[in-house]
Design a protein around this motif. Structure first.
Motif, PDB file in Angstrom:
ATOM      1  N   PRO A 114       0.817  -1.200   0.000  1.00  0.00           N
ATOM      2  CA  PRO A 114       0.000   0.000   0.000  1.00  0.00           C
ATOM      3  C   PRO A 114       0.862   1.266   0.000  1.00  0.00           C
ATOM      4  O   PRO A 114       1.951   1.287   0.559  1.00  0.00           O
ATOM      5  CB  PRO A 114      -0.793  -0.110   1.298  1.00  0.00           C
ATOM      6  N   THR A 115       0.352   2.289  -0.658  1.00  0.00           N
ATOM      7  CA  THR A 115       0.976   3.606  -0.648  1.00  0.00           C
ATOM      8  C   THR A 115      -0.054   4.607  -0.153  1.00  0.00           C
ATOM      9  O   THR A 115      -1.187   4.613  -0.620  1.00  0.00           O
ATOM     10  CB  THR A 115       1.464   4.011  -2.055  1.00  0.00           C
ATOM     11  N   THR A 116       0.356   5.434   0.797  1.00  0.00           N
ATOM     12  CA  THR A 116      -0.527   6.455   1.351  1.00  0.00           C
ATOM     13  C   THR A 116      -0.106   7.823   0.849  1.00  0.00           C
ATOM     14  O   THR A 116       1.054   8.214   1.005  1.00  0.00           O
ATOM     15  CB  THR A 116      -0.484   6.438   2.900  1.00  0.00           C
ATOM     16  N   ILE A 117      -1.064   8.500   0.243  1.00  0.00           N
ATOM     17  CA  ILE A 117      -0.858   9.862  -0.245  1.00  0.00           C
ATOM     18  C   ILE A 117      -1.583  10.798   0.711  1.00  0.00           C
ATOM     19  O   ILE A 117      -2.771  10.609   0.994  1.00  0.00           O
ATOM     20  CB  ILE A 117      -1.411  10.022  -1.671  1.00  0.00           C
ATOM     21  N   ILE A 118      -0.867  11.792   1.229  1.00  0.00           N
ATOM     22  CA  ILE A 118      -1.473  12.762   2.132  1.00  0.00           C
ATOM     23  C   ILE A 118      -1.260  14.143   1.548  1.00  0.00           C
ATOM     24  O   ILE A 118      -0.132  14.549   1.288  1.00  0.00           O
ATOM     25  CB  ILE A 118      -0.887  12.667   3.551  1.00  0.00           C
ATOM     26  N   ASP A 119      -2.386  14.825   1.345  1.00  0.00           N
ATOM     27  CA  ASP A 119      -2.359  16.182   0.782  1.00  0.00           C
ATOM     28  C   ASP A 119      -1.482  16.267  -0.467  1.00  0.00           C
ATOM     29  O   ASP A 119      -0.617  17.123  -0.596  1.00  0.00           O
ATOM     30  CB  ASP A 119      -1.915  17.201   1.830  1.00  0.00           C
ATOM     31  N   ASP A 120      -1.699  15.329  -1.375  1.00  0.00           N
ATOM     32  CA  ASP A 120      -1.071  15.326  -2.694  1.00  0.00           C
ATOM     33  C   ASP A 120       0.437  15.044  -2.664  1.00  0.00           C
ATOM     34  O   ASP A 120       1.164  15.476  -3.552  1.00  0.00           O
ATOM     35  CB  ASP A 120      -1.367  16.639  -3.429  1.00  0.00           C
ATOM     36  N   GLU A 121       0.900  14.335  -1.630  1.00  0.00           N
ATOM     37  CA  GLU A 121       2.293  13.891  -1.559  1.00  0.00           C
ATOM     38  C   GLU A 121       2.336  12.477  -1.001  1.00  0.00           C
ATOM     39  O   GLU A 121       1.581  12.155  -0.084  1.00  0.00           O
ATOM     40  CB  GLU A 121       3.123  14.795  -0.644  1.00  0.00           C
ATOM     41  N   VAL A 122       3.223  11.643  -1.514  1.00  0.00           N
ATOM     42  CA  VAL A 122       3.385  10.297  -0.960  1.00  0.00           C
ATOM     43  C   VAL A 122       3.972  10.445   0.443  1.00  0.00           C
ATOM     44  O   VAL A 122       5.042  11.028   0.625  1.00  0.00           O
ATOM     45  CB  VAL A 122       4.293   9.422  -1.843  1.00  0.00           C
ATOM     46  N   ALA A 123       3.242   9.914   1.422  1.00  0.00           N
ATOM     47  CA  ALA A 123       3.674  10.015   2.813  1.00  0.00           C
ATOM     48  C   ALA A 123       4.229   8.703   3.351  1.00  0.00           C
ATOM     49  O   ALA A 123       5.168   8.706   4.142  1.00  0.00           O
ATOM     50  CB  ALA A 123       2.515  10.485   3.690  1.00  0.00           C
ATOM     51  N   PHE A 124       3.624   7.576   2.930  1.00  0.00           N
ATOM     52  CA  PHE A 124       4.048   6.274   3.428  1.00  0.00           C
ATOM     53  C   PHE A 124       3.967   5.246   2.318  1.00  0.00           C
ATOM     54  O   PHE A 124       3.022   5.243   1.535  1.00  0.00           O
ATOM     55  CB  PHE A 124       3.144   5.797   4.576  1.00  0.00           C
ATOM     56  N   VAL A 125       4.939   4.355   2.283  1.00  0.00           N
ATOM     57  CA  VAL A 125       4.890   3.169   1.427  1.00  0.00           C
ATOM     58  C   VAL A 125       4.953   1.989   2.382  1.00  0.00           C
ATOM     59  O   VAL A 125       5.846   1.912   3.223  1.00  0.00           O
ATOM     60  CB  VAL A 125       6.064   3.133   0.433  1.00  0.00           C
ATOM     61  N   GLY A 126       3.979   1.106   2.285  1.00  0.00           N
ATOM     62  CA  GLY A 126       3.848   0.026   3.248  1.00  0.00           C
ATOM     63  C   GLY A 126       2.853   0.431   4.320  1.00  0.00           C
ATOM     64  O   GLY A 126       2.155   1.444   4.202  1.00  0.00           O
ATOM     65  N   VAL A 127       2.775  -0.359   5.365  1.00  0.00           N
ATOM     66  CA  VAL A 127       1.865  -0.064   6.471  1.00  0.00           C
ATOM     67  C   VAL A 127       2.600   0.834   7.450  1.00  0.00           C
ATOM     68  O   VAL A 127       3.608   0.442   8.026  1.00  0.00           O
ATOM     69  CB  VAL A 127       1.403  -1.357   7.180  1.00  0.00           C
ATOM     70  N   PRO A 128       2.094   2.060   7.637  1.00  0.00           N
ATOM     71  CA  PRO A 128       2.804   2.979   8.523  1.00  0.00           C
ATOM     72  C   PRO A 128       2.649   2.591   9.996  1.00  0.00           C
ATOM     73  O   PRO A 128       1.686   1.930  10.389  1.00  0.00           O
ATOM     74  CB  PRO A 128       2.156   4.331   8.252  1.00  0.00           C
ATOM     75  N   ASP A 129       3.587   3.033  10.785  1.00  0.00           N
ATOM     76  CA  ASP A 129       3.499   2.930  12.228  1.00  0.00           C
ATOM     77  C   ASP A 129       2.327   3.800  12.698  1.00  0.00           C
ATOM     78  O   ASP A 129       2.157   4.924  12.216  1.00  0.00           O
ATOM     79  CB  ASP A 129       4.821   3.421  12.835  1.00  0.00           C
ATOM     80  N   ARG A 130       1.508   3.291  13.605  1.00  0.00           N
ATOM     81  CA  ARG A 130       0.312   4.019  14.057  1.00  0.00           C
ATOM     82  C   ARG A 130       0.665   5.403  14.602  1.00  0.00           C
ATOM     83  O   ARG A 130      -0.018   6.378  14.301  1.00  0.00           O
ATOM     84  CB  ARG A 130      -0.432   3.202  15.121  1.00  0.00           C
ATOM     85  N   GLU A 131       1.708   5.496  15.373  1.00  0.00           N
ATOM     86  CA  GLU A 131       2.081   6.781  15.948  1.00  0.00           C
ATOM     87  C   GLU A 131       2.510   7.778  14.881  1.00  0.00           C
ATOM     88  O   GLU A 131       2.106   8.944  14.896  1.00  0.00           O
ATOM     89  CB  GLU A 131       3.199   6.601  16.979  1.00  0.00           C
ATOM     90  N   GLN A 132       3.314   7.324  13.930  1.00  0.00           N
ATOM     91  CA  GLN A 132       3.741   8.215  12.846  1.00  0.00           C
ATOM     92  C   GLN A 132       2.534   8.667  12.020  1.00  0.00           C
ATOM     93  O   GLN A 132       2.443   9.846  11.663  1.00  0.00           O
ATOM     94  CB  GLN A 132       4.743   7.512  11.930  1.00  0.00           C
ATOM     95  N   ALA A 133       1.641   7.752  11.715  1.00  0.00           N
ATOM     96  CA  ALA A 133       0.448   8.101  10.943  1.00  0.00           C
ATOM     97  C   ALA A 133      -0.416   9.084  11.707  1.00  0.00           C
ATOM     98  O   ALA A 133      -0.931  10.056  11.138  1.00  0.00           O
ATOM     99  CB  ALA A 133      -0.340   6.837  10.592  1.00  0.00           C
ATOM    100  N   SER A 134      -0.587   8.863  12.988  1.00  0.00           N
ATOM    101  CA  SER A 134      -1.384   9.779  13.824  1.00  0.00           C
ATOM    102  C   SER A 134      -0.793  11.177  13.817  1.00  0.00           C
ATOM    103  O   SER A 134      -1.517  12.171  13.739  1.00  0.00           O
ATOM    104  CB  SER A 134      -1.464   9.277  15.268  1.00  0.00           C
ATOM    105  N   ASN A 135       0.522  11.267  13.906  1.00  0.00           N
ATOM    106  CA  ASN A 135       1.179  12.576  13.931  1.00  0.00           C
ATOM    107  C   ASN A 135       0.965  13.355  12.653  1.00  0.00           C
ATOM    108  O   ASN A 135       0.918  14.579  12.670  1.00  0.00           O
ATOM    109  CB  ASN A 135       2.672  12.414  14.202  1.00  0.00           C
ATOM    110  N   VAL A 136       0.829  12.665  11.535  1.00  0.00           N
ATOM    111  CA  VAL A 136       0.663  13.330  10.243  1.00  0.00           C
ATOM    112  C   VAL A 136      -0.756  13.886  10.071  1.00  0.00           C
ATOM    113  O   VAL A 136      -0.937  14.907   9.430  1.00  0.00           O
ATOM    114  CB  VAL A 136       1.005  12.360   9.098  1.00  0.00           C
ATOM    115  N   VAL A 137      -1.738  13.240  10.667  1.00  0.00           N
ATOM    116  CA  VAL A 137      -3.131  13.660  10.443  1.00  0.00           C
ATOM    117  C   VAL A 137      -3.720  14.506  11.558  1.00  0.00           C
ATOM    118  O   VAL A 137      -4.862  14.934  11.473  1.00  0.00           O
ATOM    119  CB  VAL A 137      -4.054  12.443  10.178  1.00  0.00           C
ATOM    120  N   THR A 138      -2.951  14.760  12.612  1.00  0.00           N
ATOM    121  CA  THR A 138      -3.478  15.588  13.709  1.00  0.00           C
ATOM    122  C   THR A 138      -2.870  16.965  13.695  1.00  0.00           C
ATOM    123  O   THR A 138      -1.875  17.212  13.091  1.00  0.00           O
ATOM    124  CB  THR A 138      -3.212  14.929  15.085  1.00  0.00           C
TER     125      THR A 138
END
Length: 80
Positions: A56-80
């Motif tokens: 999986p690839t996660t795009i956040i606000d029109d930029e690739v943010a994560f490739v693979g399954v992100p760490d929950r804490e890192q993902a939380s920090n990006v969306v809060t």
């Protein structure tokens, strides 16, 4: 508002974990969230635009943010 797009595929063994993570975080933090199947026209367009080679690839606000399954804490920090 943060916009998260998860590019995934049905044949990917890691994608269900990524979907679950992002769905949980969306419920908790209320950001805009979309899942796009790689093998659809929209998925192919995103793959070309962002040079996606792994899912999986996660795009956040029109930029690739994560490739693979992100760490929950890192993902939380990006969306809060």
């Amino acid at each position: 508002m943060v916009k998260v797009t998860l590019v995934h595929s049905e044949w990917c063994h890691f994608c269900p974990a990524a979907k679950s993570l992002w769905r949980d975080l969306k419920d908790k933090y209320g950001f805009e969230y979309n899942e796009v199947e790689l093998d659809t026209p929209e998925g192919k367009e995103l793959a070309q635009k962002f040079h996606i080679r792994s899912i999986p690839t996660t795009i956040i606000d029109d930029e690739v943010a994560f490739v693979g399954v992100p760490d929950r804490e890192q993902a939380s920090n990006v969306v809060t």
